[in-house]
Enzyme design. Structure first.
Site, PDB file in Angstrom:
ATOM      1  N   TYR A 146       7.933   3.973 -10.316  1.00  0.00           N
ATOM      2  CA  TYR A 146       8.656   5.237 -10.473  1.00  0.00           C
ATOM      3  C   TYR A 146       9.688   5.170 -11.602  1.00  0.00           C
ATOM      4  CZ  TYR A 146       6.654   6.795  -6.005  1.00  0.00           C
ATOM      5  OH  TYR A 146       5.797   7.168  -4.996  1.00  0.00           O
ATOM      6  N   LYS A 197      -0.532  -5.541  -3.211  1.00  0.00           N
ATOM      7  CA  LYS A 197      -1.930  -5.391  -3.629  1.00  0.00           C
ATOM      8  C   LYS A 197      -2.183  -6.557  -4.587  1.00  0.00           C
ATOM      9  CE  LYS A 197      -5.756  -2.918  -3.627  1.00  0.00           C
ATOM     10  NZ  LYS A 197      -6.625  -2.782  -2.463  1.00  0.00           N
ATOM     11  N   ASP A 229      -3.815  -1.180   1.437  1.00  0.00           N
ATOM     12  CA  ASP A 229      -4.854  -0.342   2.043  1.00  0.00           C
ATOM     13  C   ASP A 229      -5.038  -0.713   3.515  1.00  0.00           C
ATOM     14  OD1 ASP A 229      -5.660  -2.735   0.929  1.00  0.00           O
ATOM     15  OD2 ASP A 229      -7.653  -2.057   0.349  1.00  0.00           O
ATOM     16  N   ASP A 253       7.035   4.547  -0.254  1.00  0.00           N
ATOM     17  CA  ASP A 253       7.121   6.000  -0.205  1.00  0.00           C
ATOM     18  C   ASP A 253       6.019   6.542   0.700  1.00  0.00           C
ATOM     19  OD1 ASP A 253       7.697   8.604  -0.761  1.00  0.00           O
ATOM     20  OD2 ASP A 253       7.082   8.559  -2.865  1.00  0.00           O
ATOM     21  N   ASP A 257       6.331   7.578   5.070  1.00  0.00           N
ATOM     22  CA  ASP A 257       6.027   8.928   5.559  1.00  0.00           C
ATOM     23  C   ASP A 257       4.954   8.871   6.631  1.00  0.00           C
ATOM     24  OD1 ASP A 257       7.860  10.138   3.928  1.00  0.00           O
ATOM     25  OD2 ASP A 257       6.476  11.715   3.286  1.00  0.00           O
TER      26      ASP A 257
END
Ligand code: NAD
Length: 363
Positions: A146, A197, A229, A253, A257
């Site tokens: 980000y 990852k 994943d 992020d 959620d």
């Protein structure tokens, strides 16, 4: 009241929409702890978001930033609303929040996903999968893809456009978020799952390497690793296997959620954003809910539970934090519900009635 050496200064930023209503209940809780249980605090107040823009022309006035820098912890309601949506992006309410995070270097975002057994029916998952769920997601908040440079959209020689971002982490950034997660796990079940990852992204290969290194400083912690994943799948398959999860800005992020929604009740979840010294900003995960503002029906429990996090992580008042959490449990056991979590057999209460019930239960 005279301010003793041990007195901690808490800055209260109600913000917009339901912010002032829910923060008022959280302040009542702080004041009750101060009066009846010897909590040594001093409260300061400030403007942020749309309320600050209306009063000063800035969503983060210098005065608020000065107060935020000087205090020990910040309690925030929420910012934003339709009224300010057409403003220039630089002065929109959300800029106030981002400005606080950046200026105070709040790099560690703590998002607990707790499901009180009394509310298990609110989840879209089967009650036995989520009942009693208590996970803490620690998300890196000021680095990663980000913020990484270079970034942008460029035009290639053949005229085609290409978008690009950079996933980038320094060892020091990984070390500090790792320490943050390990310290939190030490106050919980002492298990940390680092999500990466590493099979595809070199940046998260380094992430894993540094996590393993930092974990050596915490011999009591059980560290495991999971690809993102798989972590997403495990969160909906068997979420109770996790204690603390630590991950990058973008993965966090998305996963936080997902974890929050396992509980099905947005009005119940607190959050914290911490700096390297444990100073933090605490806020409910929900927004300013303009659709229900000024009706006295908002659920104040996410904000009250944010106070519990503030006491635990910035003031080191673990017992007082536990007292608030026990009070929330008691009130739910007694069948009190605000409209958002109301079911047929429960008693519906207003925002302030819920706050009063918590204060009664604190004793
Ligand atoms: P929201 O979280 O404010 O509301 C989503 C839904 O949940 C609404 O129906 C609302 O009534 C309900 N809800 C939220 N909190 C509740 C509570 N405590 N009790 C009962 N019901 C509650 O999200 P939104 O509607 O997408 O956004 C509204 C405004 O909030 C926007 O301006 C947005 O930018 C802002 N926002 C701010 C923050 C923040 O301050 N951290 C976070 C998210 C959104």
């Amino acid at each position: 009241m005279k301010r003793g050496k041990m007195t901690k200064k808490i800055l209260i930023l109600p913000g917009d929409g339901i912010g002032p209503e829910i923060v008022a209940e959280a302040v009542k809780v702080l004041e009750a702890l101060q009066t009846n249980h010897g909590l040594e605090i001093e409260l300061d107040h400030g403007l942020v978001g749309g309320a600050a823009y209306d009063a000063t022309g800035s969503p983060l006035p210098d005065e608020t930033l000065e107060k935020a820098t000087a205090c020990d912890a910040i309690l925030l309601g929420a910012v934003g609303g339709h009224k300010w949506e057409s403003l220039d992006i630089a002065v929109r309410p959300e800029k106030g929040l981002l400005g606080l995070r950046a200026n105070l270097a709040l790099f560690s975002n703590l998002r607990p996903a707790i499901l009180y057994p009394q509310l298990a029916d609110a989840s879209t998952l089967k009650a036995e999968v989520v009942s009693g769920l208590d996970i803490m997601i620690v998300r890196e908040l000021t680095g990663g893809i980000y913020f990484g440079q270079p970034r942008g959209i460029r035009t290639l020689d053949n005229g085609e456009k290409q978008g690009f971002n950079t996933l980038i982490y320094k060892e020091s950034e990984i070390e500090r978020i790792g320490r943050s997660a390990f310290e939190i796990a030490m106050k919980r079940d002492k298990r940390v799952c680092s999500v990466d990852k590493a099979n595809v992204l070199e940046c998260t290969e380094l992430w894993r390497e540094v996590m393993i290194r930092v974990a050596k400083e915490y011999p009591e912690i059980e560290l495991s690793h999971m690809y993102v994943d798989n972590a997403a799948m495990q969160l909906v398959r068997a979420p109770k296997q996790f204690d603390v999860m630590v991950t990058t800005n973008m993965f966090g992020d998305i996963l936080s959620d997902c974890a929050a929604m396992l509980t099905g009740s947005i009005g119940m979840l607190p959050s914290a954003s911490l700096d390297a010294n444990g100073k933090g900003m605490y806020e409910p995960i929900h927004g300013s809910a303009p659709d229900i503002a000024r009706q006295g029906i908002a659920n104040p429990l996410a904000t009250i539970l944010s106070v519990a996090m503030l006491l635990r992580y910035s003031l080191d008042q673990t017992a007082m934090a536990g007292r608030i959490e026990a009070a929330v449990n008691k009130v739910l056991d007694d069948g009190l519900r605000t409209a958002d979590i109301h079911t047929e057999d429960a008693r519906q209460v207003s925002t302030s009635e819920m706050g009063d019930a918590i204060i009664a239960a604190l004793n």
